[in-house]
Enzyme design. Sequence first.
Site, PDB file in Angstrom:
ATOM      1  N   ASP A  46       0.847  -1.186   0.000  1.00  0.00           N
ATOM      2  CA  ASP A  46       0.000   0.000   0.000  1.00  0.00           C
ATOM      3  C   ASP A  46       0.885   1.240   0.000  1.00  0.00           C
ATOM      4  O   ASP A  46       0.746   2.137   0.831  1.00  0.00           O
ATOM      5  CB  ASP A  46      -0.906  -0.012   1.239  1.00  0.00           C
ATOM      6  CG  ASP A  46      -2.025   1.022   1.160  1.00  0.00           C
ATOM      7  OD1 ASP A  46      -2.422   1.391   0.042  1.00  0.00           O
ATOM      8  OD2 ASP A  46      -2.492   1.454   2.228  1.00  0.00           O
ATOM      9  N   ASP A  74       3.695   1.756   7.921  1.00  0.00           N
ATOM     10  CA  ASP A  74       2.404   1.074   7.778  1.00  0.00           C
ATOM     11  C   ASP A  74       2.457  -0.075   6.766  1.00  0.00           C
ATOM     12  O   ASP A  74       1.982   0.028   5.628  1.00  0.00           O
ATOM     13  CB  ASP A  74       1.299   2.054   7.406  1.00  0.00           C
ATOM     14  CG  ASP A  74      -0.089   1.425   7.545  1.00  0.00           C
ATOM     15  OD1 ASP A  74      -0.168   0.249   7.976  1.00  0.00           O
ATOM     16  OD2 ASP A  74      -1.086   2.096   7.223  1.00  0.00           O
TER      17      ASP A  74
END
Length: 324
Positions: free
Chosen positions: A199, A216
């Site tokens: 992502d 993340d």
Amino acid sequence: MSHPFSTLSPDTVMSAAESEGIWPAGEPFALNSYENRVLMFRDDDGERWVVKFYRPGRWADEVIQEEHDFLQELAAADVPVVAPWRNQYGKSLHTYQQFRFTLYPQCSGQAPELDNPSHLFALGNVLGRLHAVSSRQAFQYRPTLDWQHDIHDAEARVIGSKRLSKHQQRAYRNVVQKILCHLEKHPIVSDQMIRTHGDCHLGNVLGRDESFTLVDFDDCLMAPAIQDIWMLLPVDDPSGWRAQLSEIVEGYEEERTFPQKQLSLIEPLRAYRLIRYTAWLVSRWDDPAFPRAFPWLAESGYWDQHIRQLEQQLLQLEKPIWLA
């Protein structure tokens, strides 16, 4: 039935941190996260921490642990990532009451500027370093990108949400099936699959000057290397696309060969994400954070717009921007 996160009060967050011997000096501050709950706080020594509480029922423990171990491996190889904190027993995944959580040292910074060639070069170099390490072995528990399975799953969730009229359902099914037919013309062979961030958009890259850190890794998976690159490129500016990509490639190739043949996967990956993103929204609608953040999802006009967006992406699959 109340959502599982409804009992995650500030007191619970602080008590969870204290259970691992870290003492918050004040109430935590919620960060912009929907899939999980992510908060920042200072401890009594003035150090900043980020604590992530995982969505119950999403990942098995071994899937989360594999992400943590991947980050530890990357950090040991001097790839700029934020590895989770481990306690005296070497544990990075912790439990408090019904919640699983992880603690990270806070990483501050700003996203790279995509009109700055030195930022693009540095970003490409970071991704090359990431993939040089991630290509050494495969995930055992994390997901693997799969056109057929993932698109069919997303379609079923959208149709099952009962948010589309019969006319919209027919139009949606029709365009999704046409997109899937195009995606199947771009099979991803096993030797293209590496461990990826998954992502890698600008919100997950933080830094200053020409030094950037990837954060993340919650969606890390086995996928082609280009999965970590295409989201950084402009959608509707072919000339800018080429100029920015050339800088990224130059930085990337200081660490490993850039996967030029995977450029043909960019528009299929964009279509894949468009379909999956909307399915993710409808599948999380029982979480009160989602209706507040995405109220337009409940409007009929959104679905007409989404179908038109998929139809436009279908045209792009027939004439990709990288060939324009």
